[in-house]
Design a protein around this motif. Structure first.
Motif, PDB file in Angstrom:
ATOM      1  N   ALA A  11       0.826  -1.214   0.000  1.00 28.00           N
ATOM      2  CA  ALA A  11       0.000   0.000   0.000  1.00 28.00           C
ATOM      3  C   ALA A  11       0.859   1.262   0.000  1.00 28.00           C
ATOM      4  O   ALA A  11       0.603   2.199  -0.773  1.00 28.00           O
ATOM      5  N   VAL A  12       1.885   1.292   0.824  1.00 35.15           N
ATOM      6  CA  VAL A  12       2.747   2.484   0.888  1.00 35.15           C
ATOM      7  C   VAL A  12       3.559   2.606  -0.395  1.00 35.15           C
ATOM      8  O   VAL A  12       3.706   3.714  -0.937  1.00 35.15           O
ATOM      9  N   SER A  13       4.074   1.504  -0.905  1.00 35.59           N
ATOM     10  CA  SER A  13       4.849   1.559  -2.158  1.00 35.59           C
ATOM     11  C   SER A  13       4.012   2.103  -3.309  1.00 35.59           C
ATOM     12  O   SER A  13       4.475   2.957  -4.076  1.00 35.59           O
ATOM     13  N   LEU A  14       2.779   1.622  -3.427  1.00 37.02           N
ATOM     14  CA  LEU A  14       1.908   2.109  -4.508  1.00 37.02           C
ATOM     15  C   LEU A  14       1.529   3.576  -4.311  1.00 37.02           C
ATOM     16  O   LEU A  14       1.484   4.346  -5.278  1.00 37.02           O
ATOM     17  N   THR A  15       1.278   3.968  -3.072  1.00 37.41           N
ATOM     18  CA  THR A  15       0.942   5.365  -2.789  1.00 37.41           C
ATOM     19  C   THR A  15       2.095   6.294  -3.154  1.00 37.41           C
ATOM     20  O   THR A  15       1.889   7.340  -3.791  1.00 37.41           O
ATOM     21  N   VAL A  16       3.302   5.928  -2.779  1.00 35.64           N
ATOM     22  CA  VAL A  16       4.472   6.744  -3.111  1.00 35.64           C
ATOM     23  C   VAL A  16       4.716   6.742  -4.620  1.00 35.64           C
ATOM     24  O   VAL A  16       5.073   7.780  -5.193  1.00 35.64           O
ATOM     25  N   ILE A  18       2.446   6.545  -6.984  1.00 34.42           N
ATOM     26  CA  ILE A  18       1.461   7.476  -7.555  1.00 34.42           C
ATOM     27  C   ILE A  18       1.883   8.919  -7.306  1.00 34.42           C
ATOM     28  O   ILE A  18       1.846   9.755  -8.215  1.00 34.42           O
ATOM     29  N   GLY A  19       2.313   9.196  -6.078  1.00 34.89           N
ATOM     30  CA  GLY A  19       2.791  10.550  -5.756  1.00 34.89           C
ATOM     31  C   GLY A  19       3.979  10.956  -6.612  1.00 34.89           C
ATOM     32  O   GLY A  19       4.073  12.096  -7.080  1.00 34.89           O
ATOM     33  N   TRP A  20       4.905  10.010  -6.829  1.00 40.52           N
ATOM     34  CA  TRP A  20       6.081  10.280  -7.663  1.00 40.52           C
ATOM     35  C   TRP A  20       5.676  10.616  -9.092  1.00 40.52           C
ATOM     36  O   TRP A  20       6.176  11.576  -9.689  1.00 40.52           O
ATOM     37  N   SER A  66       9.693   4.348  -4.060  1.00 37.61           N
ATOM     38  CA  SER A  66       8.581   3.451  -3.724  1.00 37.61           C
ATOM     39  C   SER A  66       9.037   2.294  -2.841  1.00 37.61           C
ATOM     40  O   SER A  66       8.415   1.992  -1.822  1.00 37.61           O
ATOM     41  N   GLY A  70       8.168   1.690   1.092  1.00 37.22           N
ATOM     42  CA  GLY A  70       7.520   0.430   1.426  1.00 37.22           C
ATOM     43  C   GLY A  70       8.312  -0.353   2.463  1.00 37.22           C
ATOM     44  O   GLY A  70       7.741  -0.933   3.396  1.00 37.22           O
TER      45      GLY A  70
END
Length: 88
Positions: A11-16, A18-20, A66, A70
């Motif tokens: 979840a954190v890897s995907l969120t970062v 997307i932010g990137w 990412s 993560g």
């Protein structure tokens, strides 16, 4: 409550990620405004600098940021679970 460290990692890897990608898009479409905003965020004057956007840097940054975020989230969840292992 036990945290699922693997799901938090994803979840954190995907969120970062997307932010990137949003950040890369903003720099590509409005480099001057983003340079000014970055300068304000860092309390610096970046007007003499310029952005370097190439596919290698975009992909490398995407993976490095990412996966690093993560991994830190996974570590935090693992430590959290360890600290709460005696609780029901």
């Amino acid at each position: 409550m036990k945290l699922n460290a693997n799901k938090l990692f994803i979840a954190v890897s995907l969120t970062v990620a997307i932010g990137w990608l949003v950040c890369v898009a903003l720099v590509g479409f409005a480099p001057g405004s983003m340079m000014t905003m970055s300068g304000h965020m860092m309390h610096s004057d970046f007007h003499g600098m310029s952005w370097t956007l190439n596919m290698t840097g975009i992909v490398a940054g995407l993976f490095i940021w990412s996966l690093s975020a993560g991994a830190l989230a996974w570590l935090a969840a693992t430590i959290y679970n360890f600290l709460h292992k005696d609780e029901t």
